[in-house]
Design a protein around this motif. Structure first.
Motif, mmCIF file in Angstrom:
data_model
loop_
_atom_site.group_PDB
_atom_site.id
_atom_site.type_symbol
_atom_site.label_atom_id
_atom_site.label_comp_id
_atom_site.label_asym_id
_atom_site.label_seq_id
_atom_site.Cartn_x
_atom_site.Cartn_y
_atom_site.Cartn_z
ATOM 1 N N GLY A 357 0.820 -1.161 0.021
ATOM 2 C CA GLY A 357 0.073 -0.017 -0.125
ATOM 3 C C GLY A 357 0.882 1.309 -0.055
ATOM 4 N N GLN A 358 2.037 1.251 -0.520
ATOM 5 C CA GLN A 358 3.025 2.433 -0.423
ATOM 6 C C GLN A 358 3.185 2.923 -1.707
ATOM 7 N N ILE A 359 2.674 2.470 -2.824
ATOM 8 C CA ILE A 359 2.670 2.900 -4.175
ATOM 9 C C ILE A 359 2.391 4.660 -3.980
ATOM 10 N N GLY A 360 3.083 5.569 -4.547
ATOM 11 C CA GLY A 360 2.968 6.786 -4.557
ATOM 12 C C GLY A 360 3.424 7.432 -3.406
ATOM 13 N N LEU A 361 3.829 6.905 -2.237
ATOM 14 C CA LEU A 361 4.270 7.516 -1.402
ATOM 15 C C LEU A 361 5.887 7.782 -1.421
ATOM 16 N N PRO A 362 6.276 8.877 -0.580
ATOM 17 C CA PRO A 362 7.845 9.389 -0.586
ATOM 18 C C PRO A 362 8.580 8.053 -0.247
ATOM 19 N N GLY A 363 9.570 7.580 -0.932
ATOM 20 C CA GLY A 363 10.292 6.489 -0.326
ATOM 21 C C GLY A 363 9.648 4.930 -0.461
ATOM 22 N N GLY A 364 8.542 4.958 -0.830
ATOM 23 C CA GLY A 364 7.893 3.502 -0.993
ATOM 24 C C GLY A 364 7.778 3.188 -2.210
ATOM 25 N N GLY A 365 6.887 2.004 -2.360
ATOM 26 C CA GLY A 365 6.326 1.424 -3.825
ATOM 27 C C GLY A 365 7.493 0.590 -4.561
ATOM 28 N N PHE A 366 7.537 0.890 -5.583
ATOM 29 C CA PHE A 366 8.497 0.150 -6.590
ATOM 30 C C PHE A 366 9.377 0.765 -7.456
ATOM 31 N N GLY A 367 10.401 0.153 -7.827
ATOM 32 C CA GLY A 367 11.254 0.885 -8.910
ATOM 33 C C GLY A 367 11.691 -0.041 -9.913
ATOM 34 N N PHE A 368 11.939 0.236 -11.233
ATOM 35 C CA PHE A 368 12.453 -0.482 -12.290
ATOM 36 C C PHE A 368 13.887 -0.174 -12.712
ATOM 37 N N GLY A 369 14.772 -0.715 -12.309
ATOM 38 C CA GLY A 369 16.029 -0.523 -12.737
ATOM 39 C C GLY A 369 17.128 0.722 -11.917
ATOM 40 N N TYR A 370 16.830 0.779 -10.427
ATOM 41 C CA TYR A 370 17.718 1.452 -9.812
ATOM 42 C C TYR A 370 19.390 0.902 -10.080
ATOM 43 N N SER A 371 20.030 1.844 -10.733
ATOM 44 C CA SER A 371 21.408 1.675 -10.807
ATOM 45 C C SER A 371 21.846 0.887 -12.125
ATOM 46 N N ALA A 372 20.561 0.535 -12.601
ATOM 47 C CA ALA A 372 20.935 -0.187 -14.132
ATOM 48 C C ALA A 372 21.519 0.823 -15.073
ATOM 49 N N MET A 373 21.175 2.199 -15.005
ATOM 50 C CA MET A 373 21.564 3.392 -15.648
ATOM 51 C C MET A 373 21.773 4.438 -14.742
ATOM 52 N N ASN A 374 22.552 5.209 -15.207
ATOM 53 C CA ASN A 374 22.894 6.559 -14.402
ATOM 54 C C ASN A 374 21.387 7.489 -14.103
ATOM 55 N N ASN A 375 20.752 7.283 -15.182
ATOM 56 C CA ASN A 375 19.367 8.350 -14.952
ATOM 57 C C ASN A 375 18.475 7.850 -14.078
ATOM 58 N N ASN A 376 18.294 6.464 -13.788
ATOM 59 C CA ASN A 376 17.455 5.943 -12.975
ATOM 60 C C ASN A 376 17.400 6.498 -11.405
ATOM 61 N N GLY A 377 16.486 7.118 -11.462
ATOM 62 C CA GLY A 377 16.358 7.913 -9.890
ATOM 63 C C GLY A 377 17.215 9.066 -9.828
ATOM 64 N N LEU A 378 17.534 9.658 -11.043
ATOM 65 C CA LEU A 378 18.114 11.116 -10.963
ATOM 66 C C LEU A 378 16.878 12.032 -10.937
ATOM 67 N N ASN A 379 17.145 12.962 -10.179
ATOM 68 C CA ASN A 379 16.172 14.016 -10.074
ATOM 69 C C ASN A 379 16.273 14.992 -11.157
ATOM 70 N N ARG A 380 15.448 15.187 -12.218
ATOM 71 C CA ARG A 380 16.071 15.795 -13.395
ATOM 72 C C ARG A 380 14.560 16.378 -13.912
ATOM 73 N N ARG A 381 14.519 17.329 -14.833
ATOM 74 C CA ARG A 381 13.346 17.747 -15.535
ATOM 75 C C ARG A 381 13.266 17.367 -16.822
ATOM 76 N N TYR A 382 12.031 16.859 -17.270
ATOM 77 C CA TYR A 382 11.960 16.364 -18.630
ATOM 78 C C TYR A 382 11.829 17.538 -19.602
ATOM 79 N N VAL A 383 12.543 17.342 -20.705
ATOM 80 C CA VAL A 383 12.383 18.493 -21.687
ATOM 81 C C VAL A 383 12.190 17.646 -23.076
ATOM 82 N N PRO A 384 11.338 18.007 -23.855
ATOM 83 C CA PRO A 384 11.220 17.142 -25.263
ATOM 84 C C PRO A 384 12.012 17.592 -25.945
ATOM 85 N N TYR A 385 13.340 17.240 -26.297
ATOM 86 C CA TYR A 385 14.318 17.674 -27.221
ATOM 87 C C TYR A 385 13.960 17.212 -28.577
ATOM 88 N N ALA A 386 14.306 17.890 -29.643
ATOM 89 C CA ALA A 386 14.001 17.505 -30.845
ATOM 90 C C ALA A 386 15.126 16.588 -31.091
#
Length: 783
Positions: A357-386
């Motif tokens: 019951g923790q999905i959507g709460l800070p620090g809980g839920g699930f995550g797919f691929g932490y440390s599989a790539m550098n960007n996973n879990g990286l706090n960043r803004r989404y920009v729709p680059y061309a």
């Protein structure tokens, strides 16, 4: 202006040090006497990767492809000649004029006689981090200009997740790109359970360029703030020592069974969150009935799970209680998808997180691929680059990417995929740019046999790797250090100028220039280039992206200013990222894109496909090859993760990759007990084998691996001697079957093998370039 003089003028146009970016980092470039001599760490990267340094000594080394080359018998006798000699036969150097003519003529023959669906543009791979010189985009744009091609869908990395998650969560990409960030985990996560571990070596890489590596710091920061880590993996080293992680060394391929045991414990002990399940999910009761054993008479309790995963039942029960009592993040690695029934652990992890019951709460839920790539879990803004527009592909035929051997060897055959039945086209021409199928694919001996069937194989390559050696026509391309580009991706906050540090080696050309020349011969040059030079395209991509950023409240400098500065960092988002936070806050306003708008623990859609190997809810389905079915002939479970010293097979011939070789071969890790049983010693050359093939490796004895399991990283350039790879490529041993009829993903990690001492010391041949003759006559059989 020639290509070389254009690049030299570009180098002179900036008043700063030269800069480049790659999938593994950003570097300042030192040049002396026209050669790259050193890459210096980008000052904003706190944990730089060594991978990039591997290019310095090989850019102009003996394995560099310096001119167009054609396989000898294909050149002498035309398309379809002795495809079985691909990978064995020498090449003949030809001029660019001749290479362009050969390619254009063959493309016209194939599309006229067989149709455009007879062209397969595989091109799976990471290629350059540059936004414009992205080999796959360039090739697909060109082929769309001449009528299209058969394409592929999904990835080797996580195909099973790509297909199952839309059925469960409504889409895949948003749940991959929006993982709860490490800053939130540091503040709020109390327990981090990592199925498949958190190998920080995988976090070296990121698609489209990496400005600063964050995975190590993210883990250590969370640990310092009190987060407890649990490493569920056959490898203790899949978690940093500094984390002090609890190690649960389960049997490979049993993660789903363990998750089901945890889930049933939550039900038995009334620890599941019924309120969350009722509001945010559908199908839980169907799943609960399966867990209780109502459907098959087998309760999926901790004792049942313990017998499969070989983790004591009491430990599983304790973990289930800990997960319910604490703010818990359930992490699943990409590697869990690359096994038979790889859809199941991802689905089971989401169901388990929903029960907490923790999905959507800070620090809980699930995550797919932490440390599989550098960007996973990286706090960043989404920009729709061309990006470079690829145009529209008129050809409708496609395959799941990991079914290439099936397609090549069985034209007209069919395959079930995600509720559809696909028919394999009759491929006559394969064109690969920016990847290496003899790295990614499984059962390479089977691939090699299938690879012999097409009339023609074309490869854009810069070095004599295994793809180039298995082609008919090799078109030498530049490296990122020899061309101008921009590293610009929403996966990373840094936008970086990629300077041409040195002129192209030999006759190498940019992929765009290669394709433009062929396009001119086929009458589509204007359609391909739209009248723009490469510099014009870079300007268009940047300024179009700048406009998109401005609409999102982000101010970027103009193109010329950016080139002078060299890099820009996009500001952090105003709010830290928490996966599925909006859905939890208001599921009616922000429903998922599933049929129900909720998390589908039971999917009527998947159940309706009636696949025996992928039912309508998470389930334990025993793989054909795992330790539960080990035999005397194949008693060891082989896992083949991503390498630490390169990205996939890129730069395998470089100094960094070669630094971990043992007797010139890839190392294989084995527990001391297993080595002693076979009379094997540290540093010995061994033969790993099963019924599919074999490879040679150097033995490394390691207590951090579970007994009965061996590990050899992928990425060694395929160097076949009969069914054996002399260099240490584990994909001579892996199975070439789909995860299930749903996703048809690869199952490299479901693999049983045996190991013995090598009986001979045949040296790898991969260091010998296959050029043995020069063109002496312009009169060719295929002219």
């Amino acid at each position: 202006m020639t290509q070389n003089s254009f690049k030299e003028a570009t180098i002179a146009s900036t008043n700063r040090d030269l800069l480049t970016s790659a999938h593994w980092g950003t570097y300042w470039v030192d040049v002396s006497d026209g050669r790259v001599t050193n890459l210096r760490t980008f000052e904003h990267d706190p944990d730089p990767s060594p991978i990039g340094h591997g290019i310095v000594n090989v850019m102009d080394g003996p394995l560099r492809i310096t001119s167009p080359a054609v396989r000898k018998s294909w050149l002498e006798h035309g398309p379809g000649t002795r495809g079985d000699l691909r990978g064995q036969e020498d090449f003949v150097s030809v001029s660019w004029d001749e290479a362009e003519r050969l390619v254009a003529t063959e493309l016209d023959r194939v599309r006229t006689q067989h149709g455009n669906d007879a062209i397969y543009a595989g091109s799976y791979g990471w290629a350059s981090a540059g936004r414009f010189h992205h080999a796959q985009s360039q090739l697909k744009r060109f082929l769309n200009c001449i009528g299209g091609f058969t394409s592929s869908v999904n990835t080797y990395s996580y195909a099973a997740a790509e297909v199952i998650m839309p059925h469960v969560l409504g889409d895949f990409s948003s749940h991959l790109e929006r993982l709860t960030c490490w800053e939130v985990l540091t503040e709020s996560c109390e327990l981090f359970v990592a199925f498949g571990g958190l190998p920080v070596s995988n976090g070296q890489i990121g698609q489209g360029g990496v400005g600063a590596h964050v995975q190590r710091a993210g883990m250590l920061s969370a640990h310092a703030n009190g987060t407890r880590f649990v490493n569920v993996s056959p490898m203790r080293s899949d978690a940093l020592d500094q984390l002090g992680a609890d190690w649960l060394p389960l049997r490979p391929s049993s993660d789903t069974a363990m998750m089901l045991g945890l889930a049933q414990t939550l039900i038995e002990d009334d620890l599941h969150d019924s309120t969350f399940l009722d509001r945010y999910t559908v199908g839980f009761e169907r799943f609960a009935a399966y867990l209780r054993g109502d459907t098959d008479g087998i309760a999926k309790n901790a004792e049942w799970a313990a017998a499969l995963c070989d983790i004591p039942a009491a430990r599983l029960r304790t973990l289930a209680h800990d997960m319910a009592a604490h703010r818990t993040m359930i992490s699943t690695s990409y590697s869990l998808t690359r096994q038979e029934h790889g859809e199941q652990p991802i689905w089971a992890a989401i169901a388990l997180a929903a029960m907490l019951g923790q999905i959507g709460l800070p620090g809980g839920g699930f995550g797919f691929g932490y440390s599989a790539m550098n960007n996973n879990g990286l706090n960043r803004r989404y920009v729709p680059y061309a990006a470079l527009p690829q145009g529209k592909n008129p050809v409708k035929s496609y395959i799941p990417v990991a079914r290439v051997s099936d397609m090549l060897s069985n034209p007209g055959g069919t395959v079930n995929y995600n509720g559809r039945t696909l028919t394999f086209p009759n491929i006559r021409l394969v064109w690969w740019a920016g990847g290496n199928p003899f790295h990614h694919h499984q059962d390479l001996n089977r691939l090699r046999a299938a690879w012999a069937r097409p009339d023609t194989v074309i490869a854009n390559e810069w070095c004599w790797n295994s793809l180039a050696r298995h082609a008919d026509i090799v078109l030498p391309c530049t490296t990122p250090l020899e061309r101008r580009d921009i590293a610009m991706t929403s996966k990373d906050p840094f936008i970086t100028a990629m300077d041409p540090a040195v002129p192209p080696v030999g006759e190498a050309r940019d992929d765009h220039v290669i394709l433009r020349g062929i396009a001119a011969r086929m009458g589509v040059e204007d359609a391909f280039t739209e009248g723009r030079s490469p510099d014009d395209w870079l300007h268009w991509i940047y300024e179009t992206s700048r406009e998109s950023a401005a609409r999102g409240g982000i101010t970027l400098p103009d193109f010329d200013t950016f080139q002078q500065q060299g890099w820009v960092r996009v500001p952090l988002p105003e709010k830290r990222v928490i996966l599925m936070e909006q859905f939890r806050t208001d599921p009616e306003t922000y429903p998922l894109k599933t049929p129900s708008g909720k998390i589908e623990i039971f999917s009527e859609t998947v159940a309706g496909f009636d696949y025996e190997d992928c039912p309508g809810h998470p389930a334990w389905l025993e793989p054909l090859e795992w330790l539960g079915r080990a035999t005397l002939e194949a008693p060891l479970h082989m896992i083949s993760p991503q390498p630490k010293t390169k990205l996939h097979s890129q730069l395998d011939h470089g100094i960094v990759s070669r630094s971990d070789r043992i007797n010139g071969r890839a190392p294989v890790l084995m527990h001391p007990k297993d080595a002693a049983e076979r009379g094997l010693a540290e540093g010995q050359t061994v033969r790993i084998f099963n019924q599919r093939g074999a490879c040679m490796a150097g033995l490394k004895i390691d207590e951090s691996i579970r007994p009965g399991v061996v590990q050899i990283a992928t990425g060694a350039w395929y160097d076949p001697d009969g069914p054996t790879c002399l260099h240490g490529n584990p994909n001579t041993l892996t199975q070439d079957r789909g995860t299930s009829q749903l996703a048809q993903g690869p199952i490299a990690h479901s693999c049983l093998v045996q190991i013995e001492a090598a009986k001979c010391e045949t040296k790898p041949k991969i260091d010998n370039p296959p050029i043995r003759s020069k063109l002496r006559s312009a009169k060719l059989a295929c002219g």
